[in-house]
Design a protein around this motif. Structure first.
Motif, PDB file in Angstrom:
ATOM      1  N   LEU A 106      17.012 -15.034  -3.274  1.00 31.70           N
ATOM      2  CA  LEU A 106      17.301 -14.684  -4.670  1.00 31.70           C
ATOM      3  C   LEU A 106      18.697 -14.084  -4.814  1.00 31.70           C
ATOM      4  N   GLU A 144      11.247 -13.296 -13.856  1.00 33.01           N
ATOM      5  CA  GLU A 144      11.656 -14.038 -15.056  1.00 33.01           C
ATOM      6  C   GLU A 144      11.220 -13.312 -16.325  1.00 33.01           C
ATOM      7  N   ARG A 201      15.160 -11.275 -12.474  1.00 32.25           N
ATOM      8  CA  ARG A 201      15.349 -12.624 -11.943  1.00 32.25           C
ATOM      9  C   ARG A 201      14.084 -13.117 -11.230  1.00 32.25           C
ATOM     10  N   TYR A 241      19.167  -6.194 -18.649  1.00 35.38           N
ATOM     11  CA  TYR A 241      17.913  -6.613 -18.022  1.00 35.38           C
ATOM     12  C   TYR A 241      16.753  -5.681 -18.397  1.00 35.38           C
ATOM     13  N   ASP A 280      18.186  -5.989 -12.679  1.00 32.51           N
ATOM     14  CA  ASP A 280      18.675  -7.369 -12.613  1.00 32.51           C
ATOM     15  C   ASP A 280      17.873  -8.172 -11.590  1.00 32.51           C
TER      16      ASP A 280
END
Length: 566
Positions: A131, A168, A165, A211, A161
């Motif tokens: 990732l 999602e 990711r 985020y 952040d």
């Protein structure tokens, strides 16, 4: 059958799995979520369920608790299908600053960095997911107790952040007891360093964090915007006077009475109300502190439960070192009186030592004072301001302050108690001996501040009078007539037992331009008692002159001379 009372539990899951005594506050989940505020700061006094509610939020929303709806079955939030579907669907970062109580900035900074590092360790599976790129992986490994300021300042935003990711979905950030490090910084003298460090951390975590879905911070005080929130214009602040979430923290009177019935204690309602009722949040009066009530249910007797969960050192220091006006007002509050003041609910710690309103604001935020009413009034410039009518919260708080005042004289406990005995017996020689022992030992304890001066000993006088109020309660009613002029303070002790004498005390400071020695000052004090007819009220209530004793106290620095009118 009554549920088990578990003392000290702050983890929602534990309480639910063990079926410990719990009052349903899950309506807070819906109320907060539907408010749609980006960053919410909620201030409440300590031990009001802040940590438990934050644990509840984490376990409701966190993906780590997906499929754990069993924790919420039977509670109000689970009745809504929409919220059943919402449970366990967000990445959540939950941290607490409650344990940051170090004496130096270096150690406090390390503790904060360690807390952040622990969060990174929880999610180190992210390093194995392909990732992160190489630089991000290097950053991840730099997060430690000794990380640089630049790494620390963006650490929570960067973790947000990475998690957003992976899942999602944007992150929920929960920070409990955000202001503990700042209170310790103020007490221990590293305020500027700590607020600078916290300000940069908060800016990146709560302001410039793309985020972030939403965030909640809790604490005792609303620290001034200039200190740590200077750029946080997305902050919704909920204080004790706000209407939002007014019954989500603390127990309402209906909830307390239902709990007493469950535990077979309905016959003790009057006692519980006298000791623990009195907090007001928003529009709801008669809020009770959960810690005191839970301990009462467990031990089935009244006691100092909430007030003994902290040293109260900051409050004690501020009152002890405060000027004579604040001590006078506090005497009035201890007598059951009220205080009308303009309160700014933003606590400016730098002003606590010299701003009277800042001290009352801290006492209100901390739960030692309650708002009995407030109104908006026009000021002298044609603007408007909020004036609050404040009282001591309840009997538990009053007893705590009495004990605090008694400890002020603990260093000379024997002399002070012997002085009280000599005063009651009318032994003027012993009074002089013991009073000089008291003043020699504790004068500087009260005469503190930025510009202490033994020529201005009002701090000591008023601390001494507070001590009289505490030691002689139940035997005398203490009242005071405050006259204008330097260093004068009158005390009347009216006996509750008609066999005891009434006592009038007049305090005066030696003035070399008017008096040759302390004997002259004593005579001036006794003359003032006569000229001002301080005994008129006692005589009107049927106390004869033979049962009224009058004493003049003359002070010069920490030297005292006491004389009696014969």
């Amino acid at each position: 059958m009554a549920r088990t009372v578990g003392i000290g539990h702050q983890n929602f899951e534990k309480i639910r799995l063990k079926n410990n005594f719990y009052i349903d506050k899950t309506h807070f989940i819906k109320e907060w979520w539907e408010s749609d505020d980006e960053v919410t700061l909620i201030t409440r006094p300590r031990r009001f369920g802040k940590t438990l509610n934050m644990s509840m939020l984490e376990q409701f929303f966190s993906v780590k608790y997906a499929d754990r709806g069993d924790l919420f079955e039977g509670l109000s939030v689970w009745k809504d299908i929409k919220y059943r579907k919402l449970q366990g669907t967000y990445p959540v970062i939950f941290i607490s600053f409650a344990g940051i109580k170090e004496n130096s900035f270096v150690e406090a900074r390390k503790s904060i960095c360690r807390i952040v590092e622990e969060q990174y360790n929880k999610y180190d599976f992210l390093l194995k997911q392909n990732l992160l790129n190489e630089k991000e992986t290097q950053y991840y490994e730099q997060v430690s107790t000794d990380m640089s300021d630049s790494t620390a300042s963006v650490s929570l935003r960067t973790l947000s952040d990475f998690l957003s990711r992976y899942y999602e979905k944007k992150v929920l950030l929960l920070l409990d007891e955000y202001d503990t490090p700042m209170q310790e910084a103020y007490v221990n003298g590293y305020w500027d360093e700590m607020t600078g460090f916290i300000r940069s951390l908060f800016h990146s975590a709560f302001k410039t964090n793309p985020y972030l879905e939403r965030a909640v911070m809790t604490g005792i005080t609303r620290v001034s915007k200039e200190s740590v929130f200077s750029d946080l214009n997305n902050l919704e602040v909920v204080t004790t006077t706000s209407n939002k979430y007014e019954d989500a923290f603390g127990f309402t009177e209906g909830e307390v009475f239902a709990a007493l019935e469950e535990f077979g204690l309905s016959h003790r309602i009057k006692e519980v109300k006298q000791w623990y009722d009195g907090f007001t949040f928003g529009r709801i009066p008669d809020i009770y502190n959960p810690w005191s009530i839970i301990n009462y249910l467990d031990k089935k007797e009244e006691g100092l439960y909430w007030v003994n969960t902290s040293s109260n050192s900051l409050v004690g220091k501020l009152l002890r070192e405060s000027n004579s006006d604040i001590k006078r007002t506090f005497e009035h509050l201890l007598e059951g009186g009220k205080l009308v003041a303009e309160i700014d609910e933003q606590i400016i710690y730098e002003q606590l030592g010299q701003d009277e309103q800042a001290i009352w604001g801290l006492l209100l935020a901390s739960g030692y004072l309650k708002v009995s009413q407030y109104e908006t009034v026009t000021d002298e410039y044609g603007g408007w301001k909020k004036e609050y009518t404040l009282k001591l919260t309840n009997f538990e708080v009053k007893v705590m302050f009495r004990n605090m005042i008694r400890r002020w004289f603990s260093c000379v406990d024997s002399d002070y108690n012997d002085f009280i005995k000599a005063l009651l017996l009318g032994d003027i020689d012993a009074m002089n001996d013991y009073m000089n022992g008291v003043s020699q030992s504790v004068f500087s304890y009260f005469d503190t501040g930025k510009n202490p001066s033994r020529k201005e000993p009002e701090r000591f006088y008023h601390g001494f009078v507070l001590g009289l109020m505490v030691e002689l309660r139940g035997r005398y009613v203490l009242t005071s007539n405050r006259e204008s002029g330097f260093g004068r303070y009158d005390v009347l002790l009216e006996p509750l037992n008609p066999k005891d004498d009434a006592i009038i005390l007049e305090f005066k400071v030696f003035q070399p331009k008017k008096e040759k020695n302390l004997e002259d000052t004593v005579e001036a004090a006794l003359k003032q008692i006569e000229d001002m007819k301080y005994d008129a009220g006692l005589l009107a209530r049927g106390i004869t002159k033979e049962h009224i004793r009058k004493y003049g106290f003359a002070f010069c620095g920490n030297k005292v001379l006491i004389g009696e009118q014969l």
